[in-house]
Design an enzyme around this catalytic site. Structure first.
Site, PDB file in Angstrom:
ATOM      1  N   GLY A 120      16.708  53.628  98.457  1.00 24.48           N
ATOM      2  CA  GLY A 120      16.635  53.434  97.016  1.00 24.48           C
ATOM      3  C   GLY A 120      15.320  52.774  96.642  1.00 24.48           C
ATOM      4  N   GLU A 162      12.198  55.969  99.485  1.00 24.57           N
ATOM      5  CA  GLU A 162      11.328  56.245  98.333  1.00 24.57           C
ATOM      6  C   GLU A 162      10.000  55.528  98.508  1.00 24.57           C
ATOM      7  OE1 GLU A 162      13.319  55.595  94.586  1.00 24.57           O
ATOM      8  OE2 GLU A 162      15.112  56.595  95.281  1.00 24.57           O
ATOM      9  N   MET A 226      15.677  64.636  92.944  1.00 26.31           N
ATOM     10  CA  MET A 226      15.835  63.681  91.844  1.00 26.31           C
ATOM     11  C   MET A 226      14.975  64.147  90.658  1.00 26.31           C
ATOM     12  SD  MET A 226      16.093  59.999  93.755  1.00 26.31           S
ATOM     13  CE  MET A 226      14.742  60.149  94.901  1.00 26.31           C
ATOM     14  N   TYR A 228      14.575  63.713  87.657  1.00 22.88           N
ATOM     15  CA  TYR A 228      14.652  62.832  86.482  1.00 22.88           C
ATOM     16  C   TYR A 228      13.636  61.714  86.677  1.00 22.88           C
ATOM     17  CZ  TYR A 228      18.089  61.141  89.933  1.00 22.88           C
ATOM     18  OH  TYR A 228      18.711  60.779  91.088  1.00 22.88           O
TER      19      TYR A 228
END
Ligand SMILES: *[C@@H]1O[C@H](CO)[C@@H](O)[C@H](O)[C@H]1NC(C)=O
Ligand SMILES: *[C@@H]1O[C@H](CO)[C@@H](O)[C@H](O)[C@H]1NC(C)=O
Length: 486
Positions: A120, A162, A226, A228
Site C-alpha cells: 500500500g 507501490e 489501479m 484511479y
C-alpha cells in the site's frame, strides 16, 4: 450505430475465444467459468472511523464480491510478513480477530476467496526494494508468507508494492527483482494452490519502469490495475481522477495518457492477456478547492458526496463529460470528480468489451455501504458486479445449514470486553491516526496509534500523499486549505 456496436462486440467475442485457447492458464486460475471477478478491497482501519463511517468486517456483504482483499499487512525489518495492527487484526491477547472474521465470511458464500494485501501507499517502496534485490531475503519473506496464510486461512496474497523502481528508496533494478520475487512466490504457491495477485499502477511512466509485463502476467493469477487517482490535489489544476477516455479538447501531452482506456490498452499492448487483467475503480471522489471560492472534502466516499448533494439541493452543478464518461460536480469553489451508478456501469461495460477478467474496487468502505444515501447498500459495487455478469450478481449456492449449538450458560463470563485504550503519551492521544505533535498545523506526517494489548502504544509513522496535509477530524490526508489552522 447499433449495427456497428454489434460488429465490434462480435470481433471481441472471437478474439477472447481465441485467446482462451492460446493462453496458458495457471491451475489456480478461476477463469474457467464465465463468472467475471468482482474484487473488493477492504481498508481494515475503517473500524477506527468515528460515527456513521465506522466500518467493521461485519459490514461487508459477502454475496457481492468474488474476491475480498484485506488491506494491509507490511514487511518487517527482518523481511517477514508483518501484522501492522495486531489488536484489530489478530485474536491473540484479546485482539478483535478481524482477519479471522474476514476469512469466516466465506462460510456465507462458498465461492468467495479471501486474500490479504501487503504494502500500500504508506508502506513505501524502500523495504520492498531491499528485500527483492537479495535472494536470501526473498527466501525469508516467502518462508514467512506460507505459514501466515495457513495460520489465518487466507486463499492468497496480493502484492501492493507501490511502486518498484519508483518512489523514494527504490532501485532501478526493482523491475527485474520484482520478477524474481513473483516467480519464486509462484513456485511456492503452486504447492499449496494459493492465489497470487497484485495491485499495479495505471500510469504509463510508472508502468514502463516498474513492470516486466509478460513475466508478471505469466505468474500472477490476475492483476488489478489501479485505474484511479490519476489526478489529485498534488496538481495545480482540477482533473477527474478516473476518466474513461481522454478528452482531446482539453487533455494534452501527459494528460492524454491518464485515463482508463490508455492504461488498460498499455498493459495489453505490453503483453498482458486480457483475461489476467482486472479493471480497478474507485468508489470515492477526489475534490479540489478552486482558486476562487470555499471548501470541499477530498477523497470523499461516494456516500459523503451524495449526502452533500442531498443536503444542498439545487446548489451543485453536475457535468457529465462525454469523453470521461464520468461526472464531476461543482458548487462555488468546490469541485469533485467522482463515479456514480451510470459511470460505474460504463466502466464495467468497457471491461467486458475488452474481455477483461473483471472489475476491482477500492474500496468496500467508501461505497454507500448502509444505503443511507442511494437507497441500496453497496450500490456502486453491485452495479459493477451486475453489469459484468449480464445484469445479475451470480448467486452462490445456499449457505451450509447452520449447526445449532446449545448456548453456553457461562458464556457471559467468557465474552471478552474491549480493553480501555492506553493512556495518552507524547505522540498518541487516541487509537487511530494522530497528528504529528512536532509538525505544526500543516503536518504532512502523522502517526497511526494502536493499542499494543498490554497498556502501551504501537506507533506507525505515516506520510500524506504529495500536495495534501493531515486532517485529524476526518482521519485522512486532504487539501491543505481544508485543514484547520493550515
Ligand atoms: C459453568 O460454570 C460452572 C461453575 O464454574 C461449572 O461447574 C460448569 O461446568 C460450567 N458449565 C459449562 C457449560 O462450561
Ligand atoms: C506495550 O507497551 C508497554 C508500555 O510502553 C510496554 O511496557 C510493553 O512491553 C508493551 N508490550 C508489548 C507486547 O510490546
Amino acid at each position: 450505430m447499433q449495427e456497428l456496436r454489434g460488429f465490434v462486440a462480435w470481433i471481441v467475442v472471437i478474439f477472447t475465444t481465441f485467446t482462451a485457447f492460446t493462453t496458458h492458464a495457471s491451475p489456480t486460475s478461476l477463469q474457467s467459468s464465465n463468472t467475471k471477478y468482482m474484487v473488493c478491497y477492504y481498508g481494515s482501519w475503517a473500524v477506527y472511523r468515528p460515527g456513521r463511517g465506522k466500518f467493521d468486517v461485519e459490514n461487508i456483504d459477502p454475496q457481492i464480491c468474488t474476491h475480498l482483499i484485506y488491506g494491509f499487512v507490511g514487511l518487517s525489518p527482518s523481511n517477514e510478513i508483518l501484522v501492522l495492527d495486531p489488536y484489530n487484526d489478530e485474536e491473540e491477547n484479546w485482539g478483535r480477530g478481524a482477519m479471522k472474521r474476514f476469512v469466516n465470511l466465506k462460510s456465507q458464500n462458498p465461492g468467495l476467496k479471501a486474500l490479504v494485501a501487503i504494502g500500500g501507499w504508506n508502506e513505501g517502496s524502500e523495504k520492498y526494494s531491499k528485500m527483492a534485490m537479495d535472494p536470501a531475503k526473498r527466501r525469508t519473506f516467502i518462508n514467512s508468507v506460507i505459514p501466515f496464510l495457513q495460520k489465518h486461512g487466507f486463499d492468497g496474497l496480493d502484492l501492493d508494492w507501490e511502486y518498484p523502481a519508483n518512489r523514494e528508496g527504490s532501485h532501478p533494478d526493482d523491475k527485474q527483482n520484482f520478477v524474481h520475487l513473483v516467480r519464486e512466490l509462484r513456485q511456492e504457491f503452486d504447492k499449496y494452490g494459493y492465489l497470487l495477485t497484485a495491485a499495479v499502477s495505471a500510469g504509463e511512466f510508472t508502468i514502463r519502469t516498474a513492470y516486466d509485463i509478460p513475466a508478471l502476467a505469466r505468474d500472477f493469477d490476475f492483476i488489478n490495475i489501479m485505474a484511479y487517482d490519476m489526478h489529485g490535489a498534488w496538481e495545480t489544476f482540477t482533473g477527474h481522477h478516473a476518466p474513461l477516455k481522454a478528452n482531446p479538447n482539453i487533455d494534452f501531452e501527459d494528460n492524454l495518457l491518464l485515463n482508463l482506456r490508455h492504461a488498460v490498452n498499455f498493459w495489453m499492448e505490453q503483453g498482458a492477456p486480457a483475461n489476467k487483467l482486472v479493471l480497478g475503480m474507485g468508489t470515492y471522489g477526489r475534490g479540489f478547492t478552486l482558486d476562487n471560492s470555499a471548501v470541499n472534502g477530498l477523497y470523499a466516499p461516494a456516500r459523503q458526496i451524495c449526502e452533500r448533494f442531498v443536503a444542498e439541493p439545487g446548489q451543485w452543478t453536475v457535468v457529465q463529460d462525454l469523453y470521461y464518461e464520468a461526472p464531476y460536480a461543482y458548487k462555488d469553489r468546490n469541485w469533485v470528480g467522482y463515479d456514480n451508478v451510470d459511470s460505474m456501469k460504463r466502466k464495467a461495460e468497457f471491461a467486458l468489451e475488452l474481455g477483461l477478467a473483471g472489475g476491482m474496487v477500492w474500496s468496500l468502505e467508501t461505497d454507500d455501504f448502509t444505503g443511507h444515501c442511494y437507497g441500496e447498500p453497496f450500490i456502486l459495487i453491485k452495479t459493477i458486479a451486475r453489469t459484468l455478469n449480464g445484469g445479475v450478481i451470480p448467486t452462490p449456492p445456499p449457505p451450509p445449514p447452520t449447526t445449532t449449538t446449545t448456548p453456553d450458560p457461562n458464556a457471559s463470563t467468557t465474552t471478552t470486553t474491549t480493553p480501555a485504550p492506553p493512556p495518552p503519551d507524547g505522540v498518541c492521544r487516541f487509537e487511530g491516526f494522530n497528528r504529528d505533535p512536532e509538525a505544526g498545523p500543516c503536518a504532512t506526517t502523522f502517526y497511526w496509534c494502536l493499542s499494543n494489548g498490554s497498556g502501551g502504544w504501537t506507533i506507525y509513522p505515516r506520510t500524506c500523499a504529495p500536495g495534501t496535509a493531515f486532517h485529524e477530524d476526518i482521519q485522512a490526508c486532504t487539501h491543505p486549505e481544508l485543514v484547520p489552522g493550515c
